[in-house]
Design a protein around this motif. Structure first.
Motif, PDB file in Angstrom:
ATOM      1  N   VAL A  74       0.844  -1.193   0.000  1.00 41.65           N
ATOM      2  CA  VAL A  74       0.000   0.000   0.000  1.00 41.65           C
ATOM      3  C   VAL A  74       0.882   1.245   0.000  1.00 41.65           C
ATOM      4  O   VAL A  74       1.909   1.295   0.679  1.00 41.65           O
ATOM      5  N   SER A  75       0.486   2.252  -0.778  1.00 44.14           N
ATOM      6  CA  SER A  75       1.175   3.541  -0.746  1.00 44.14           C
ATOM      7  C   SER A  75       0.198   4.609  -1.244  1.00 44.14           C
ATOM      8  O   SER A  75      -0.994   4.349  -1.402  1.00 44.14           O
ATOM      9  N   GLY A  76       0.720   5.815  -1.489  1.00 41.93           N
ATOM     10  CA  GLY A  76      -0.164   6.938  -1.761  1.00 41.93           C
ATOM     11  C   GLY A  76      -0.165   7.486  -3.180  1.00 41.93           C
ATOM     12  O   GLY A  76      -0.729   8.553  -3.418  1.00 41.93           O
ATOM     13  N   LEU A  77       0.469   6.799  -4.126  1.00 43.68           N
ATOM     14  CA  LEU A  77       0.503   7.187  -5.541  1.00 43.68           C
ATOM     15  C   LEU A  77       1.106   8.572  -5.771  1.00 43.68           C
ATOM     16  O   LEU A  77       0.893   9.200  -6.795  1.00 43.68           O
ATOM     17  N   LEU A 118      -5.851   7.436  -2.201  1.00 45.68           N
ATOM     18  CA  LEU A 118      -5.922   8.754  -2.813  1.00 45.68           C
ATOM     19  C   LEU A 118      -6.491   9.816  -1.865  1.00 45.68           C
ATOM     20  O   LEU A 118      -7.274   9.509  -0.960  1.00 45.68           O
ATOM     21  N   ALA A 119      -6.112  11.067  -2.121  1.00 44.11           N
ATOM     22  CA  ALA A 119      -6.592  12.194  -1.322  1.00 44.11           C
ATOM     23  C   ALA A 119      -7.682  12.958  -2.068  1.00 44.11           C
ATOM     24  O   ALA A 119      -7.869  14.155  -1.878  1.00 44.11           O
ATOM     25  N   ARG A 121      -5.796  11.057   4.085  1.00 42.48           N
ATOM     26  CA  ARG A 121      -5.322   9.946   3.258  1.00 42.48           C
ATOM     27  C   ARG A 121      -4.255   9.133   3.994  1.00 42.48           C
ATOM     28  O   ARG A 121      -4.246   7.902   3.959  1.00 42.48           O
ATOM     29  N   ASN A 122      -3.359   9.826   4.704  1.00 43.53           N
ATOM     30  CA  ASN A 122      -2.247   9.149   5.380  1.00 43.53           C
ATOM     31  C   ASN A 122      -2.718   8.194   6.466  1.00 43.53           C
ATOM     32  O   ASN A 122      -2.095   7.159   6.716  1.00 43.53           O
ATOM     33  N   ARG A 123      -3.826   8.523   7.120  1.00 42.95           N
ATOM     34  CA  ARG A 123      -4.293   7.643   8.191  1.00 42.95           C
ATOM     35  C   ARG A 123      -4.794   6.315   7.624  1.00 42.95           C
ATOM     36  O   ARG A 123      -4.700   5.281   8.274  1.00 42.95           O
ATOM     37  N   THR A 126       2.556   9.977   8.491  1.00 34.28           N
ATOM     38  CA  THR A 126       2.037   8.612   8.375  1.00 34.28           C
ATOM     39  C   THR A 126       2.656   7.717   9.434  1.00 34.28           C
ATOM     40  O   THR A 126       1.970   6.886  10.042  1.00 34.28           O
ATOM     41  N   ALA A 127       3.945   7.878   9.676  1.00 40.21           N
ATOM     42  CA  ALA A 127       4.629   7.082  10.698  1.00 40.21           C
ATOM     43  C   ALA A 127       4.039   7.360  12.080  1.00 40.21           C
ATOM     44  O   ALA A 127       3.809   6.431  12.863  1.00 40.21           O
TER      45      ALA A 127
END
Length: 369
Positions: A152-155, A178-179, A221-223, A246-247
């Motif tokens: 999983v990542s944020g594109l 996505l945001a 989006r990060n959560r 995100t961390a």
């Protein structure tokens, strides 16, 4: 779940003054999303956490929210988008455990969001040659160790898209969070890889169509990136940036966080080095390090991927005993009996309800399921 029920879940996210946490409280109190829209203003005022002003705002926004939800249902059906709700049996279990998990989100793709192993990989948009090489080797190693792993990542530019590309290159499914709504791709330069991800992975968001990728949306989006995975890996990051946020979110969820170290003079390793120094991230240099840290030893029987044991898994929970003795309990009365604040009790009740141990009735009353 029928489309009509999903309409009420979508509309619930559009009510003025109602976020994900309050939406869950409303669902617990009234028993269903539809019942919330049938409730009077006075009934709404009785819900813990909702005062006169919020009840009024909810009442005033109901009609428009339902109209907008109808439009979104049509868009989703036309574009083969799956609308997940909190009450769906296949709602991502890891995400469900997060206190601010979305009650509704939108997904287009073919990956199992409850895959046995899921890793989020994030980092700076200004990826260096070092970061590119680290991501390439790391994902390649992961693919050899765990061929069914979901990444999983944020594109976004940089580490995110590098993680997606390398996942596809190594035949791993990968999901981009996505945001914005699923009616667009941001950045536009990543449209081709986004299309490719639909064939092995997918795109996910809790934003409706028509939503722009505004700055504040990326925090939301990060959560999801943090909540969907067993662990979050930071490849490269400056001392400030979205990857560190995100961390922090993953850390607050009680999830494992890992980071690749870098030279102390490297700008885009400063954030990773700080996370490691502060003991907020484990230091890794390979997929094998990650495997050992997460106890993903392929020679051993795999444990359940649920990161915490909820009250709902314990049939002898005191709430169930009380309900068995009395038959029904109103939430405020139950809070007094158990000497537990209502807001803490609600989370437990919701988990018990999701597992089918109890049933919520109108007026915040609960009985055994």
């Amino acid at each position: 779940m029928e489309d009509d029920s999903r309409k009420y879940f979508i509309a619930l996210t559009l009510l003025n003054g109602v976020g994900n946490v309050l939406a869950r409280h409303l669902l617990q109190f009234f028993g269903s999303a539809e019942a919330i829209f049938s409730a009077s203003r006075k009934a709404l005022e009785k819900v813990p956490g909702i005062g006169v002003f919020t009840a009024e705002q909810i009442e005033l926004s109901k009609s428009e929210a339902l109209k907008r939800a109808d439009t979104e249902l049509i868009f989703a059906d036309k574009n083969k988008i799956r609308i997940f709700t909190m009450l769906d049996s296949d709602y991502p279990q890891r995400l469900k455990e997060c206190p601010d998990a979305p009650i509704t989100f939108y997904y287009r793709g073919n990956s199992n969001l409850n895959a046995e192993k899921i890793i989020s990989i994030v980092g700076t948009r200004k990826i260096t040659d070092y970061g590119k090489k680290v991501t390439e080797i790391f994902v390649q190693e992961l693919a050899k160790l765990f061929p069914e792993l979901l990444i999983v990542s944020g594109l976004a530019y940089g580490v995110d898209v590098s993680a997606h590309r390398n996942a596809l290159k190594n035949n791993l499914p990968t999901v981009g969070v996505l945001a914005h709504g699923l009616d667009r791709i941001y950045p536009a330069a990543h449209r081709n890889i986004a299309v490719e991800m639909l064939g092995k992975g997918g795109l996910l968001t809790d934003f409706m169509s028509g939503t722009n990728p505004d700055r504040e949306n990326f925090l939301q989006r990060n959560r999801l990136i943090a909540g969907l995975a067993d662990a979050t890996v930071i490849v490269e990051s400056a001392e400030k940036g979205g990857a560190l946020i995100t961390a922090d979110i993953a850390f607050s969820y009680g999830r494992d966080v890992f980071a690749f170290p870098g030279r102390v003079t490297d700008l885009y390793s400063a954030g990773c080095n700080r996370l490691i120094t502060m003991n907020k991230a484990g230091l890794i240099s390979s997929a094998k390090d990650l495997m050992m840290a997460l106890c993903w030893d392929k020679s051993q029987p795999q444990k359940s991927q649920q990161t915490s044991i909820s009250f709902a898994e314990k049939p002898d929970h005191p709430i169930l005993k009380l309900l068995a003795e009395k038959g029904e309990f109103q939430i405020n009365e139950l809070a007094i009996t158990m000497n537990t604040p209502v807001h803490k009790l609600m989370q437990t009740l919701f988990e018990l309800e999701l597992e089918g141990h109890i049933k919520a009735l109108p007026g915040g009353v609960y009985r055994l399921g």
